[in-house]
Design a protein around this motif. Structure first.
Motif, PDB file in Angstrom:
ATOM      1  N   LEU A  63     -12.794 -22.304  71.179  1.00  0.00           N
ATOM      2  CA  LEU A  63     -11.816 -23.396  71.291  1.00  0.00           C
ATOM      3  C   LEU A  63     -10.414 -22.865  71.582  1.00  0.00           C
ATOM      4  N   ASP A  64     -10.044 -21.742  70.958  1.00  0.00           N
ATOM      5  CA  ASP A  64      -8.717 -21.151  71.192  1.00  0.00           C
ATOM      6  C   ASP A  64      -8.462 -20.948  72.676  1.00  0.00           C
ATOM      7  N   ILE A  65      -9.466 -20.403  73.358  1.00  0.00           N
ATOM      8  CA  ILE A  65      -9.284 -20.083  74.779  1.00  0.00           C
ATOM      9  C   ILE A  65      -9.393 -21.347  75.634  1.00  0.00           C
ATOM     10  N   LEU A  66     -10.338 -22.194  75.304  1.00  0.00           N
ATOM     11  CA  LEU A  66     -10.516 -23.413  76.104  1.00  0.00           C
ATOM     12  C   LEU A  66      -9.298 -24.322  76.083  1.00  0.00           C
ATOM     13  N   ARG A  67      -8.639 -24.369  74.948  1.00  0.00           N
ATOM     14  CA  ARG A  67      -7.501 -25.271  74.828  1.00  0.00           C
ATOM     15  C   ARG A  67      -6.369 -24.871  75.765  1.00  0.00           C
ATOM     16  N   LYS A  68      -6.404 -23.641  76.254  1.00  0.00           N
ATOM     17  CA  LYS A  68      -5.357 -23.190  77.180  1.00  0.00           C
ATOM     18  C   LYS A  68      -5.722 -23.507  78.626  1.00  0.00           C
ATOM     19  N   HIS A  69      -6.936 -23.944  78.861  1.00  0.00           N
ATOM     20  CA  HIS A  69      -7.333 -24.183  80.244  1.00  0.00           C
ATOM     21  C   HIS A  69      -6.763 -25.502  80.742  1.00  0.00           C
ATOM     22  N   HIS A  70      -6.366 -25.518  82.035  1.00  0.00           N
ATOM     23  CA  HIS A  70      -5.592 -26.654  82.530  1.00  0.00           C
ATOM     24  C   HIS A  70      -6.413 -27.909  82.838  1.00  0.00           C
ATOM     25  N   SER A  71      -7.628 -27.766  83.330  1.00  0.00           N
ATOM     26  CA  SER A  71      -8.338 -28.953  83.776  1.00  0.00           C
ATOM     27  C   SER A  71      -8.944 -29.710  82.595  1.00  0.00           C
ATOM     28  N   GLN A  72      -8.446 -30.920  82.412  1.00  0.00           N
ATOM     29  CA  GLN A  72      -8.833 -31.686  81.235  1.00  0.00           C
ATOM     30  C   GLN A  72     -10.334 -31.961  81.178  1.00  0.00           C
ATOM     31  N   THR A  73     -10.892 -32.315  82.330  1.00  0.00           N
ATOM     32  CA  THR A  73     -12.302 -32.692  82.332  1.00  0.00           C
ATOM     33  C   THR A  73     -13.212 -31.499  82.044  1.00  0.00           C
ATOM     34  N   PHE A  74     -12.923 -30.368  82.696  1.00  0.00           N
ATOM     35  CA  PHE A  74     -13.752 -29.182  82.455  1.00  0.00           C
ATOM     36  C   PHE A  74     -13.561 -28.700  81.020  1.00  0.00           C
ATOM     37  N   ALA A  96     -20.576 -35.039  69.083  1.00  0.00           N
ATOM     38  CA  ALA A  96     -19.817 -33.891  69.614  1.00  0.00           C
ATOM     39  C   ALA A  96     -18.774 -34.364  70.619  1.00  0.00           C
ATOM     40  N   ASP A  97     -19.108 -35.393  71.377  1.00  0.00           N
ATOM     41  CA  ASP A  97     -18.210 -35.920  72.419  1.00  0.00           C
ATOM     42  C   ASP A  97     -16.955 -36.541  71.791  1.00  0.00           C
ATOM     43  N   ILE A  98     -17.148 -37.390  70.807  1.00  0.00           N
ATOM     44  CA  ILE A  98     -16.003 -38.068  70.176  1.00  0.00           C
ATOM     45  C   ILE A  98     -15.134 -37.031  69.459  1.00  0.00           C
ATOM     46  N   TYR A  99     -15.792 -36.193  68.692  1.00  0.00           N
ATOM     47  CA  TYR A  99     -15.066 -35.167  67.938  1.00  0.00           C
ATOM     48  C   TYR A  99     -14.323 -34.227  68.896  1.00  0.00           C
ATOM     49  N   GLY A 100     -15.031 -33.789  69.957  1.00  0.00           N
ATOM     50  CA  GLY A 100     -14.428 -32.884  70.946  1.00  0.00           C
ATOM     51  C   GLY A 100     -13.173 -33.493  71.555  1.00  0.00           C
ATOM     52  N   ALA A 101     -13.248 -34.773  71.926  1.00  0.00           N
ATOM     53  CA  ALA A 101     -12.093 -35.442  72.551  1.00  0.00           C
ATOM     54  C   ALA A 101     -10.906 -35.473  71.583  1.00  0.00           C
ATOM     55  N   LEU A 102     -11.183 -35.611  70.302  1.00  0.00           N
ATOM     56  CA  LEU A 102     -10.095 -35.704  69.318  1.00  0.00           C
ATOM     57  C   LEU A 102      -9.415 -34.360  69.058  1.00  0.00           C
ATOM     58  N   ILE A 103     -10.193 -33.277  69.086  1.00  0.00           N
ATOM     59  CA  ILE A 103      -9.584 -31.972  68.771  1.00  0.00           C
ATOM     60  C   ILE A 103      -9.015 -31.269  70.007  1.00  0.00           C
ATOM     61  N   GLU A 104      -9.210 -31.889  71.188  1.00  0.00           N
ATOM     62  CA  GLU A 104      -8.660 -31.272  72.404  1.00  0.00           C
ATOM     63  C   GLU A 104      -7.168 -31.505  72.515  1.00  0.00           C
ATOM     64  N   ARG A 105      -6.538 -30.621  73.294  1.00  0.00           N
ATOM     65  CA  ARG A 105      -5.121 -30.803  73.596  1.00  0.00           C
ATOM     66  C   ARG A 105      -5.014 -31.785  74.755  1.00  0.00           C
ATOM     67  N   ARG A 106      -4.320 -32.877  74.562  1.00  0.00           N
ATOM     68  CA  ARG A 106      -4.098 -33.842  75.642  1.00  0.00           C
ATOM     69  C   ARG A 106      -2.621 -33.825  75.992  1.00  0.00           C
ATOM     70  N   ALA A 162      -0.804 -34.151  70.496  1.00  0.00           N
ATOM     71  CA  ALA A 162      -1.257 -32.857  69.996  1.00  0.00           C
ATOM     72  C   ALA A 162      -2.723 -32.990  69.572  1.00  0.00           C
ATOM     73  N   PRO A 163      -3.465 -31.883  69.557  1.00  0.00           N
ATOM     74  CA  PRO A 163      -4.857 -31.988  69.096  1.00  0.00           C
ATOM     75  C   PRO A 163      -4.901 -32.304  67.603  1.00  0.00           C
ATOM     76  N   MET A 164      -5.899 -33.078  67.213  1.00  0.00           N
ATOM     77  CA  MET A 164      -6.077 -33.362  65.778  1.00  0.00           C
ATOM     78  C   MET A 164      -6.716 -32.163  65.087  1.00  0.00           C
ATOM     79  N   SER A 165      -6.517 -32.069  63.799  1.00  0.00           N
ATOM     80  CA  SER A 165      -7.243 -31.038  63.054  1.00  0.00           C
ATOM     81  C   SER A 165      -8.692 -31.498  62.918  1.00  0.00           C
ATOM     82  N   GLY A 166      -9.579 -30.548  62.619  1.00  0.00           N
ATOM     83  CA  GLY A 166     -10.979 -30.884  62.445  1.00  0.00           C
ATOM     84  C   GLY A 166     -11.187 -31.911  61.335  1.00  0.00           C
ATOM     85  N   THR A 167     -10.405 -31.784  60.274  1.00  0.00           N
ATOM     86  CA  THR A 167     -10.550 -32.704  59.139  1.00  0.00           C
ATOM     87  C   THR A 167     -10.148 -34.128  59.528  1.00  0.00           C
ATOM     88  N   GLU A 168      -9.039 -34.239  60.276  1.00  0.00           N
ATOM     89  CA  GLU A 168      -8.603 -35.580  60.737  1.00  0.00           C
ATOM     90  C   GLU A 168      -9.648 -36.194  61.667  1.00  0.00           C
TER      91      GLU A 168
END
Ligand SMILES: [Fe+2]
Ligand SMILES: [Fe+2]
Length: 360
Positions: A185-196, A312-322, A326-332
Motif C-alpha cells: 500500500l505504501d508504494i501504491l499510494r504514490k502511483h498517479h493513476s487512480q484507477t490502476f 475489499a473494493d469498498i475498503y480499498g476505495a476508502l483507504i486510497e489517496r484521492r 486524505a486516505p482513511m485509516s484502516g480502523t475508520e
C-alpha cells in the motif's frame, strides 16, 4: 616493444545455469567474447553478483527463483542481469523482470547481441514503465504493466492476455506473502493513476484477506485475478469522469455505474476466462439486501467470491489517496463496513476486522 593483438581483455560475466547442456552451449556461443564463470543456482556466492550476470535457468522452479531473486537484489548499483528466455514468451519476460532482470534475450542467445546489451544497447523487450519503477518495487511495476495491457485490450475491443493476467496474479500473491499488505500500500499510494491504483489496492486487500483466512495459493490467485479485473469496465468510461479530481455529479455517477456491465461485455467472450470472474466484474456493486446495482441481486444470488471482492473494493476505495480527500485509516474504513449492516456478509466483515484495522 610488444603489441597487444588481443585488444582489451574480455569482460567477466557470471553465468547462472541449471543445465549442463545449456551451459555447454553458452560456453561455445559466448566463450570467445566474454570471460565466463559458471554457477549453479544452488551454489550462488554469498557476496552477491558482480557487474555482469547472465541467467539461463528454468523459471518454473519456484524455490530456485526466490533464492536467485534475493541474490540479484545485492548486485552493484549499475550491475546488469540479462535473462535468456524462450522466444516470444511474454509470461517468462514478465517473470524475469519480476526476479530482477535488467533485460531479456531470446534463446538461443546470440553472443554479439549480448555484448551489445551489456555495453548499453537498447532493449526492445523492456517497457518504459517496467524500467522506471523496477528499482523501487519490481513486482508492482510488472503488475501495473500487465494491468495497463489488460485495460488497453478492453478499450480496443481485444481479448486480454490470460497468461499475463495469471502471471500478474501470481506475482501479487507472492509479494503479499513476502512483504505484507502495508508495504504494498505504501508504494501504491504514490502511483498517479487512480484507477490502476484502485485495482491494485483492492487486489492486495483481497489477497491479504484470503491469506488471513488461510486460503491456499490457488484461491489467493483467484482473488488476485478477480481484484485485477473487477473494475475493467472503467476502461470504457470517459477519462474526464474517471479521473475527475472533484466529486461526481448525478449524471456522471449514472455513467460511472455502467462500468460493471461494460466490463462484462468486454470480457464476455474471452477464451479461458473463468465464469466466476465475469460474475465478479458484473456484480461487485450488488448488496445482500438488494440495494446494489446493476441487477439488485439478493443474498443467495451473490457468490462468496463476489462478497469478498465487494468488501475489499469498498475498503480499498476508502483507504486510497484521492485528490479531494486524505486516505482513511484502516480502523475508520472498517467502521464504515460495519455500519453498512445487512448490505454486506456479516461473517466475512467480522473475519476481516484484524486485517482491516492493521492498516495505518
Ligand atoms: Fe467497481
Ligand atoms: Fe472498484
Amino acid at each position: 616493444m610488444s603489441i597487444d593483438w588481443a585488444g582489451p581483455a574480455p569482460q567477466r560475466v557470471a553465468v547462472i545455469s541449471d543445465s549442463l547442456e545449456h551451459a555447454g552451449d553458452l560456453a561455445l556461443r559466448l566463450g570467445d567474447l566474454f570471460q565466463l564463470e559458471f554457477f549453479h543456482p544452488d551454489e550462488l556466492s554469498g557476496a552477491g553478483p558482480g557487474e555482469l550476470t547472465f541467467v539461463d535457468i528454468n523459471l518454473k522452479d519456484a524455490a530456485r527463483v526466490s533464492t536467485l531473486k534475493r541474490w540479484l537484489e545485492r548486485r552493484p548499483k549499475h550491475g546488469q542481469a540479462i535473462f535468456g528466455i524462450n522466444r516470444g514468451s511474454r509470461h517468462e519476460s514478465i517473470q524475469a523482470y519480476a526476479i530482477g532482470a535488467t533485460d531479456v534475450l531470446p534463446r538461443p542467445v546470440d553472443g554479439e547481441l549480448l555484448l551489445l546489451r551489456f555495453s548499453g544497447g537498447s532493449s526492445s523487450f523492456a517497457t518504459h514503465s517496467v524500467q522506471s519503477t523496477r528499482e523501487s518495487f519490481a513486482g508492482i511495476s510488472v503488475c501495473m504493466d500487465s494491468l495497463q495491457n489488460i485495460f488497453a485490450a478492453a478499450v480496443s475491443g481485444e481479448m486480454p492476455d490470460m497468461q499475463m493476467l495469471n502471471a500478474a496474479s501470481a506475482e501479487i500473491v507472492e509479494r503479499i506473502d513476502e512483504d505484507g499488505l502495508g508495504r504494498w500500500l505504501d508504494i501504491l499510494r504514490k502511483h498517479h493513476s487512480q484507477t490502476f491504483q484502485h485495482s491494485l489496492v483492492v487486489t492486495a486487500v483481497a489477497v491479504s484477506f484470503g491469506r488471513s483466512l488461510g486460503f491456499h495459493a490457488i484461491d489467493k490467485q483467484r482473488l488476485a485475478s478477480a481484484g485485477l479485473l473487477h473494475d475493467l469496465g472503467k476502461a470504457r468510461i470517459p477519462i474526464e469522469i474517471l479521473e475527475k479530481p472533484t466529486p461526481l455529479s448525478e449524471a456522471e455517477v449514472a455513467i460511472m455505474r455502467t462500468h460493471p456491465q461494460l466490463g462484462f461485455e468486454a470480457l464476455r467472450d474471452a477464451p479461458g476466462l473463468h465464469p466466476e470472474m465475469l460474475d465478479v466484474i458484473l456484480h461487485h456493486h450488488e448488496y445482500l439486501d438488494g440495494s446494489g446495482y446493476p441487477h439488485g441481486l439478493h443474498e443467495n444470488e451473490i457468490s462468496d467470491l463476489v462478497r469478498t471482492v465487494t468488501i475489499a473494493d469498498i475498503y480499498g476505495a476508502l483507504i486510497e489517496r484521492r485528490p479531494y480527500r486524505a486516505p482513511m485509516s484502516g480502523t475508520e474504513a472498517y467502521q464504515i463496513l460495519q455500519d453498512m449492516g445487512s448490505k454486506l456478509d456479516k461473517d466475512l466483515v467480522r473475519a476481516f476486522r484484524a486485517l482491516a484495522q492493521s492498516v495505518d
